[in-house]
Design a protein around this motif. Sequence first.
Motif, PDB file in Angstrom:
ATOM      1  N   ARG A 230       0.824  -1.217   0.000  1.00 54.37           N
ATOM      2  CA  ARG A 230       0.000   0.000   0.000  1.00 54.37           C
ATOM      3  C   ARG A 230       0.853   1.259   0.000  1.00 54.37           C
ATOM      4  O   ARG A 230       0.543   2.231  -0.687  1.00 54.37           O
ATOM      5  CB  ARG A 230      -0.928  -0.023   1.216  1.00 54.37           C
ATOM      6  CG  ARG A 230      -1.906   1.149   1.302  1.00 54.37           C
ATOM      7  CD  ARG A 230      -2.814   0.980   2.509  1.00 54.37           C
ATOM      8  NE  ARG A 230      -3.448  -0.320   2.501  1.00 54.37           N
ATOM      9  CZ  ARG A 230      -3.516  -1.148   3.543  1.00 54.37           C
ATOM     10  NH1 ARG A 230      -2.971  -0.805   4.710  1.00 54.37           N
ATOM     11  NH2 ARG A 230      -4.107  -2.311   3.454  1.00 54.37           N
ATOM     12  N   TYR A 231       1.929   1.249   0.779  1.00 55.06           N
ATOM     13  CA  TYR A 231       2.770   2.438   0.893  1.00 55.06           C
ATOM     14  C   TYR A 231       4.009   2.367   0.008  1.00 55.06           C
ATOM     15  O   TYR A 231       4.866   3.256   0.069  1.00 55.06           O
ATOM     16  CB  TYR A 231       3.168   2.653   2.354  1.00 55.06           C
ATOM     17  CG  TYR A 231       1.981   2.996   3.221  1.00 55.06           C
ATOM     18  CD1 TYR A 231       1.351   4.237   3.119  1.00 55.06           C
ATOM     19  CD2 TYR A 231       1.460   2.063   4.123  1.00 55.06           C
ATOM     20  CE1 TYR A 231       0.247   4.547   3.909  1.00 55.06           C
ATOM     21  CE2 TYR A 231       0.351   2.380   4.914  1.00 55.06           C
ATOM     22  CZ  TYR A 231      -0.239   3.613   4.795  1.00 55.06           C
ATOM     23  OH  TYR A 231      -1.338   3.913   5.573  1.00 55.06           O
ATOM     24  N   ASP A 232       4.087   1.318  -0.813  1.00 56.38           N
ATOM     25  CA  ASP A 232       5.166   1.176  -1.794  1.00 56.38           C
ATOM     26  C   ASP A 232       6.535   1.332  -1.128  1.00 56.38           C
ATOM     27  O   ASP A 232       7.383   2.125  -1.563  1.00 56.38           O
ATOM     28  CB  ASP A 232       4.997   2.214  -2.910  1.00 56.38           C
ATOM     29  CG  ASP A 232       5.896   1.919  -4.118  1.00 56.38           C
ATOM     30  OD1 ASP A 232       6.237   0.741  -4.299  1.00 56.38           O
ATOM     31  OD2 ASP A 232       6.250   2.879  -4.847  1.00 56.38           O
ATOM     32  N   LEU A 233       6.733   0.563  -0.054  1.00 57.13           N
ATOM     33  CA  LEU A 233       7.981   0.653   0.699  1.00 57.13           C
ATOM     34  C   LEU A 233       8.967  -0.437   0.262  1.00 57.13           C
ATOM     35  O   LEU A 233       8.581  -1.582   0.009  1.00 57.13           O
ATOM     36  CB  LEU A 233       7.700   0.509   2.198  1.00 57.13           C
ATOM     37  CG  LEU A 233       6.862   1.630   2.827  1.00 57.13           C
ATOM     38  CD1 LEU A 233       6.584   1.309   4.285  1.00 57.13           C
ATOM     39  CD2 LEU A 233       7.564   2.972   2.702  1.00 57.13           C
ATOM     40  N   LYS A 234      10.223  -0.075   0.189  1.00 58.07           N
ATOM     41  CA  LYS A 234      11.276  -1.025  -0.165  1.00 58.07           C
ATOM     42  C   LYS A 234      11.791  -1.680   1.110  1.00 58.07           C
ATOM     43  O   LYS A 234      12.079  -0.997   2.094  1.00 58.07           O
ATOM     44  CB  LYS A 234      12.411  -0.296  -0.885  1.00 58.07           C
ATOM     45  CG  LYS A 234      13.536  -1.220  -1.332  1.00 58.07           C
ATOM     46  CD  LYS A 234      14.581  -0.463  -2.110  1.00 58.07           C
ATOM     47  CE  LYS A 234      15.766  -1.360  -2.496  1.00 58.07           C
ATOM     48  NZ  LYS A 234      15.343  -2.537  -3.283  1.00 58.07           N
ATOM     49  N   LEU A 235      11.924  -2.987   1.109  1.00 59.80           N
ATOM     50  CA  LEU A 235      12.372  -3.736   2.279  1.00 59.80           C
ATOM     51  C   LEU A 235      13.842  -4.091   2.171  1.00 59.80           C
ATOM     52  O   LEU A 235      14.370  -4.315   1.081  1.00 59.80           O
ATOM     53  CB  LEU A 235      11.547  -5.019   2.432  1.00 59.80           C
ATOM     54  CG  LEU A 235      10.029  -4.865   2.573  1.00 59.80           C
ATOM     55  CD1 LEU A 235       9.395  -6.241   2.720  1.00 59.80           C
ATOM     56  CD2 LEU A 235       9.682  -3.992   3.761  1.00 59.80           C
ATOM     57  N   SER A 236      14.503  -4.168   3.319  1.00 62.20           N
ATOM     58  CA  SER A 236      15.872  -4.676   3.347  1.00 62.20           C
ATOM     59  C   SER A 236      15.827  -6.165   3.016  1.00 62.20           C
ATOM     60  O   SER A 236      14.773  -6.815   3.104  1.00 62.20           O
ATOM     61  CB  SER A 236      16.485  -4.454   4.727  1.00 62.20           C
ATOM     62  OG  SER A 236      15.851  -5.292   5.692  1.00 62.20           O
ATOM     63  N   SER A 237      16.968  -6.726   2.645  1.00 66.07           N
ATOM     64  CA  SER A 237      17.000  -8.146   2.283  1.00 66.07           C
ATOM     65  C   SER A 237      16.588  -9.029   3.460  1.00 66.07           C
ATOM     66  O   SER A 237      15.915 -10.053   3.279  1.00 66.07           O
ATOM     67  CB  SER A 237      18.398  -8.530   1.791  1.00 66.07           C
ATOM     68  OG  SER A 237      19.378  -8.259   2.782  1.00 66.07           O
ATOM     69  N   ALA A 238      16.968  -8.607   4.688  1.00 68.43           N
ATOM     70  CA  ALA A 238      16.621  -9.412   5.871  1.00 68.43           C
ATOM     71  C   ALA A 238      15.113  -9.404   6.113  1.00 68.43           C
ATOM     72  O   ALA A 238      14.513 -10.451   6.394  1.00 68.43           O
ATOM     73  CB  ALA A 238      17.351  -8.873   7.095  1.00 68.43           C
ATOM     74  N   VAL A 239      14.488  -8.237   6.020  1.00 67.96           N
ATOM     75  CA  VAL A 239      13.043  -8.144   6.237  1.00 67.96           C
ATOM     76  C   VAL A 239      12.297  -8.869   5.123  1.00 67.96           C
ATOM     77  O   VAL A 239      11.301  -9.559   5.370  1.00 67.96           O
ATOM     78  CB  VAL A 239      12.597  -6.667   6.328  1.00 67.96           C
ATOM     79  CG1 VAL A 239      11.075  -6.578   6.399  1.00 67.96           C
ATOM     80  CG2 VAL A 239      13.212  -6.000   7.550  1.00 67.96           C
ATOM     81  N   GLN A 240      12.770  -8.729   3.888  1.00 71.03           N
ATOM     82  CA  GLN A 240      12.128  -9.423   2.773  1.00 71.03           C
ATOM     83  C   GLN A 240      12.197 -10.929   2.976  1.00 71.03           C
ATOM     84  O   GLN A 240      11.225 -11.655   2.725  1.00 71.03           O
ATOM     85  CB  GLN A 240      12.794  -9.043   1.458  1.00 71.03           C
ATOM     86  CG  GLN A 240      12.099  -9.614   0.222  1.00 71.03           C
ATOM     87  CD  GLN A 240      10.698  -9.066   0.040  1.00 71.03           C
ATOM     88  OE1 GLN A 240      10.503  -7.868  -0.143  1.00 71.03           O
ATOM     89  NE2 GLN A 240       9.692  -9.944   0.084  1.00 71.03           N
ATOM     90  N   GLY A 241      13.352 -11.404   3.460  1.00 71.50           N
ATOM     91  CA  GLY A 241      13.494 -12.835   3.720  1.00 71.50           C
ATOM     92  C   GLY A 241      12.556 -13.316   4.803  1.00 71.50           C
ATOM     93  O   GLY A 241      11.938 -14.385   4.693  1.00 71.50           O
ATOM     94  N   LEU A 242      12.425 -12.527   5.876  1.00 69.74           N
ATOM     95  CA  LEU A 242      11.499 -12.879   6.963  1.00 69.74           C
ATOM     96  C   LEU A 242      10.066 -12.919   6.453  1.00 69.74           C
ATOM     97  O   LEU A 242       9.309 -13.849   6.766  1.00 69.74           O
ATOM     98  CB  LEU A 242      11.638 -11.879   8.104  1.00 69.74           C
ATOM     99  CG  LEU A 242      10.684 -12.065   9.298  1.00 69.74           C
ATOM    100  CD1 LEU A 242      11.400 -11.759  10.610  1.00 69.74           C
ATOM    101  CD2 LEU A 242       9.455 -11.146   9.174  1.00 69.74           C
ATOM    102  N   LEU A 243       9.685 -11.917   5.655  1.00 70.63           N
ATOM    103  CA  LEU A 243       8.322 -11.863   5.131  1.00 70.63           C
ATOM    104  C   LEU A 243       8.053 -13.054   4.217  1.00 70.63           C
ATOM    105  O   LEU A 243       6.987 -13.695   4.310  1.00 70.63           O
ATOM    106  CB  LEU A 243       8.106 -10.547   4.381  1.00 70.63           C
ATOM    107  CG  LEU A 243       6.739 -10.338   3.717  1.00 70.63           C
ATOM    108  CD1 LEU A 243       5.613 -10.476   4.735  1.00 70.63           C
ATOM    109  CD2 LEU A 243       6.687  -8.980   3.031  1.00 70.63           C
TER     110      LEU A 243
END
Length: 439
Positions: A230-243
């Motif tokens: 919704r907010y078009d936010l870019k995630l760090s690789s660690a957060v993307q991996g967790l998600l």
Amino acid sequence: MQDKLRSDAFEIFRKALSAVEPSSCISNSVCRDDNTLIVGDRAYDLTSYENVFLVSFGKAAVAMASAMETILDEYISDGFAITKYGFGGTLKKLEVLEAGHPIPDDNSVAAGIMIRDMLERTGKNDLIVFLISGGGSALLTLPRKGISVSDIVGLTDGLICSGATIDELNTVRKHLSAVKGGGLAKMAYPSESVSLILSDVVGDPLDVIASGPTVPDSSTFEEFLEIITRYDLKLSSAVQGLLDDGLEGVLEETPKSSGPIFDRTYHYLVGTNSLALHEAERKASELGYNTLILTSSLIGEAKEVAKVFASIAREERLKGMPVPLPACILAGGETTVTMRGKGKGGRCQEMALSFGIEVNGLENVLLLPGATDGNDGTSDAAGAFADGSTFRDGKDIGMDARLMLLKNNSYSFFKETGDLLLTGPTGTNVMDIYILLIT
């Protein structure tokens, strides 16, 4: 600015704060009769527990803990109080740690580790008293699976600057931290626990206040993804991996209502925004105003909500509606600010500046939006006073109120006009109070 309206608004705000002063909230909700602790409709025989632990976190942590130290006294075995920088103090039995807010820092993680280590020592025959207040979500954190505090800081900052609601912010926080979204209850199990909660969230949902650390969590990794999208936010690789792991079921979800974790937990609201509003209403009536509480659940973009208050002010001046003059219209809640500039301020100051622009030239009206914790946004002000002369007062000293609003620089505007509401840290936190006076 009219001194009488300004003085009355300040007195009403101060009275509202007195109703949600943490020690009063605790003493009005909890008592001890010899060896029995009474919380709401529950009674706890303190002699039946091997240990009693006290864990307090949030902007009101020290004041709440101090009140509970007086009540529990010699029964306290160990505990901690975690609060915002500048909100600390000395307690008789508990160690006090200050940490970052609204953005968590290394001390927030250190607090999470200390609490986890203490809870690992607890057992079935122990009682844990959690004291939870607003701000606790940032102040107490324990990153999950390879997440760093900088990952949490970056994503939290991105959500705040995008104007995300507290519900959205906490949904993300719950899935980044092991202590949120029922995480503390999971760590405390199988001990018995009671949570005394000072609400800083619209509607007082227990699973949102401080990210619901001791209650079942209904949010999911799928909702996490929806918010980020919704907010078009870019995630760090660690957060993307967790998600990704969460979405695929590799990483466990936050604790839900099924299972035994919450069988020995109890939750009790000791203070809310509504309580503060009703005390404000009583004070306004004493001062001679006809009063009306609009809502304790006001949300929306701060500068747009200000236009609603401006419309009410004009209606009052023209028709004496919705209540006869002199009128005091009250509301509570927590608005948001979408940052487009790089100025200083907060949602209450932004609302006040927008109101001042909207009512330019209108006589005998004043709006005081104030943060009950004494800190509006990242500023040292709780809010600001605004009336029909606000726009002109700025112009007289070379400031364009509209430009300052565009730059999200309300603090600088009101600092120059001398209209900031400066209370210092109040030791409590039940969202914001909005006081509209019309005579």
